[in-house]
Design a protein around this motif. Structure first.
Motif, PDB file in Angstrom:
ATOM      1  N   GLY A 144     -24.352  -9.985  13.562  1.00 32.51           N
ATOM      2  CA  GLY A 144     -25.484  -9.891  14.472  1.00 32.51           C
ATOM      3  C   GLY A 144     -26.346  -8.692  14.136  1.00 32.51           C
ATOM      4  O   GLY A 144     -26.131  -7.994  13.143  1.00 32.51           O
ATOM      5  N   ASN A 145     -27.320  -8.458  14.999  1.00 36.10           N
ATOM      6  CA  ASN A 145     -28.166  -7.284  14.811  1.00 36.10           C
ATOM      7  C   ASN A 145     -27.423  -6.053  15.324  1.00 36.10           C
ATOM      8  O   ASN A 145     -26.282  -6.156  15.787  1.00 36.10           O
ATOM      9  CB  ASN A 145     -29.526  -7.470  15.500  1.00 36.10           C
ATOM     10  N   PHE A 159     -19.612   3.350  14.014  1.00 37.93           N
ATOM     11  CA  PHE A 159     -20.909   3.313  14.689  1.00 37.93           C
ATOM     12  C   PHE A 159     -22.020   3.832  13.773  1.00 37.93           C
ATOM     13  O   PHE A 159     -23.132   3.309  13.792  1.00 37.93           O
ATOM     14  CB  PHE A 159     -20.876   4.132  15.986  1.00 37.93           C
ATOM     15  N   THR A 160     -21.732   4.848  12.989  1.00 30.99           N
ATOM     16  CA  THR A 160     -22.724   5.411  12.080  1.00 30.99           C
ATOM     17  C   THR A 160     -23.224   4.356  11.103  1.00 30.99           C
ATOM     18  O   THR A 160     -24.433   4.265  10.840  1.00 30.99           O
ATOM     19  CB  THR A 160     -22.136   6.628  11.338  1.00 30.99           C
ATOM     20  N   GLU A 161     -22.313   3.542  10.569  1.00 29.09           N
ATOM     21  CA  GLU A 161     -22.712   2.461   9.662  1.00 29.09           C
ATOM     22  C   GLU A 161     -23.685   1.496  10.347  1.00 29.09           C
ATOM     23  O   GLU A 161     -24.705   1.118   9.773  1.00 29.09           O
ATOM     24  CB  GLU A 161     -21.487   1.671   9.198  1.00 29.09           C
ATOM     25  N   ILE A 162     -23.354   1.104  11.567  1.00 32.03           N
ATOM     26  CA  ILE A 162     -24.216   0.165  12.296  1.00 32.03           C
ATOM     27  C   ILE A 162     -25.562   0.806  12.606  1.00 32.03           C
ATOM     28  O   ILE A 162     -26.609   0.169  12.467  1.00 32.03           O
ATOM     29  CB  ILE A 162     -23.531  -0.303  13.599  1.00 32.03           C
ATOM     30  N   GLU A 191     -27.113   3.263  10.997  1.00 32.00           N
ATOM     31  CA  GLU A 191     -27.915   3.388   9.775  1.00 32.00           C
ATOM     32  C   GLU A 191     -28.529   2.048   9.377  1.00 32.00           C
ATOM     33  O   GLU A 191     -29.703   1.973   9.008  1.00 32.00           O
ATOM     34  CB  GLU A 191     -27.063   3.957   8.645  1.00 32.00           C
ATOM     35  N   GLU A 192     -27.741   0.994   9.460  1.00 35.29           N
ATOM     36  CA  GLU A 192     -28.262  -0.347   9.161  1.00 35.29           C
ATOM     37  C   GLU A 192     -29.353  -0.729  10.162  1.00 35.29           C
ATOM     38  O   GLU A 192     -30.398  -1.264   9.790  1.00 35.29           O
ATOM     39  CB  GLU A 192     -27.120  -1.368   9.212  1.00 35.29           C
ATOM     40  N   GLU A 204     -34.401  -1.575  14.156  1.00 36.63           N
ATOM     41  CA  GLU A 204     -33.812  -1.964  15.440  1.00 36.63           C
ATOM     42  C   GLU A 204     -33.446  -0.740  16.273  1.00 36.63           C
ATOM     43  O   GLU A 204     -33.339  -0.830  17.486  1.00 36.63           O
ATOM     44  CB  GLU A 204     -32.533  -2.788  15.210  1.00 36.63           C
ATOM     45  N   ILE A 205     -33.235   0.383  15.605  1.00 37.01           N
ATOM     46  CA  ILE A 205     -32.824   1.620  16.271  1.00 37.01           C
ATOM     47  C   ILE A 205     -33.817   2.713  15.921  1.00 37.01           C
ATOM     48  O   ILE A 205     -34.245   2.840  14.764  1.00 37.01           O
ATOM     49  CB  ILE A 205     -31.387   2.015  15.852  1.00 37.01           C
ATOM     50  N   ARG A 206     -34.169   3.505  16.910  1.00 39.11           N
ATOM     51  CA  ARG A 206     -35.216   4.504  16.730  1.00 39.11           C
ATOM     52  C   ARG A 206     -34.850   5.549  15.684  1.00 39.11           C
ATOM     53  O   ARG A 206     -33.692   5.844  15.444  1.00 39.11           O
ATOM     54  CB  ARG A 206     -35.607   5.141  18.056  1.00 39.11           C
ATOM     55  N   GLN A 207     -35.906   6.107  15.107  1.00 41.64           N
ATOM     56  CA  GLN A 207     -35.785   7.045  13.989  1.00 41.64           C
ATOM     57  C   GLN A 207     -35.826   8.512  14.426  1.00 41.64           C
ATOM     58  O   GLN A 207     -35.444   9.378  13.654  1.00 41.64           O
ATOM     59  CB  GLN A 207     -36.941   6.810  13.005  1.00 41.64           C
ATOM     60  N   ASP A 208     -36.288   8.772  15.643  1.00 38.70           N
ATOM     61  CA  ASP A 208     -36.513  10.157  16.047  1.00 38.70           C
ATOM     62  C   ASP A 208     -35.272  10.857  16.591  1.00 38.70           C
ATOM     63  O   ASP A 208     -35.307  12.051  16.860  1.00 38.70           O
ATOM     64  CB  ASP A 208     -37.665  10.250  17.052  1.00 38.70           C
ATOM     65  N   PHE A 209     -34.168  10.138  16.736  1.00 40.72           N
ATOM     66  CA  PHE A 209     -32.883  10.756  17.065  1.00 40.72           C
ATOM     67  C   PHE A 209     -32.030  10.721  15.807  1.00 40.72           C
ATOM     68  O   PHE A 209     -32.089   9.761  15.039  1.00 40.72           O
ATOM     69  CB  PHE A 209     -32.142   9.995  18.167  1.00 40.72           C
ATOM     70  N   SER A 210     -31.203  11.723  15.621  1.00 31.42           N
ATOM     71  CA  SER A 210     -30.338  11.708  14.442  1.00 31.42           C
ATOM     72  C   SER A 210     -29.254  10.635  14.617  1.00 31.42           C
ATOM     73  O   SER A 210     -28.868  10.282  15.734  1.00 31.42           O
ATOM     74  CB  SER A 210     -29.685  13.076  14.231  1.00 31.42           C
ATOM     75  N   VAL A 211     -28.793  10.136  13.493  1.00 35.60           N
ATOM     76  CA  VAL A 211     -27.710   9.151  13.499  1.00 35.60           C
ATOM     77  C   VAL A 211     -26.491   9.744  14.212  1.00 35.60           C
ATOM     78  O   VAL A 211     -25.829   9.069  14.999  1.00 35.60           O
ATOM     79  CB  VAL A 211     -27.359   8.732  12.049  1.00 35.60           C
TER      80      VAL A 211
END
Length: 137
Positions: free
Chosen positions: A9-10, A73-76, A78-79, A85-92
């Protein structure tokens, strides 16, 4: 963890379904064939937790589990960032830590406050969590 990596899934669906699976496993525990009665696994966890702290490496064991979950969770995340799908302005790392805190908080409520259903508690919180991390144009 390998079983969780099979979830498709996403990013939202993977995070959601993985956490639901973790909570299901924690709630149902492992079936003990020789006992016919239903077991409340919270009681077993409380006993093991109390005894676990007496062992020298108990903290390291708990940390290794959280480290593995954080890496998952980090892998998901980053993908999900690559797929917008996930915002860029917060760190992974911050997003992964937020998910870990969500997991630990629900687990704590289940073990200490004896909530009946971790999955329902998670569903209530997940949409709020997702709103905070989802990608925005």
């Amino acid at each position: 963890m390998d079983e969780l990596r099979q979830i498709n899934g996403n990013a939202k669906e993977k995070i959601h379904d993985a956490m639901v699976e973790i909570f299901k496993q924690k709630e149902t525990g492992i079936k003990i064939e020789s006992i016919d009665d239903e077991i409340d696994y919270r009681a077993i966890l409380l006993i093991l937790t109390g005894n676990g702290f007496t062992y020298e490496n108990s903290g390291e064991f708990g940390q290794s589990i959280l480290k593995e979950l954080r890496a998952f969770f980090t892998e998901i995340i980053e993908e999900g960032r690559k797929n917008r799908e996930i915002r860029q302005d917060f760190s992974v790392e911050d997003i992964a830590e937020s998910l870990i805190i969500t997991y630990m908080g629900i687990q704590y409520k289940w073990e200490i406050y004896l909530i009946d259903d971790m999955i329902s508690a998670f569903e209530d919180i997940f949409n709020l969590e997702w709103e905070n991390i989802r990608f925005r144009e």
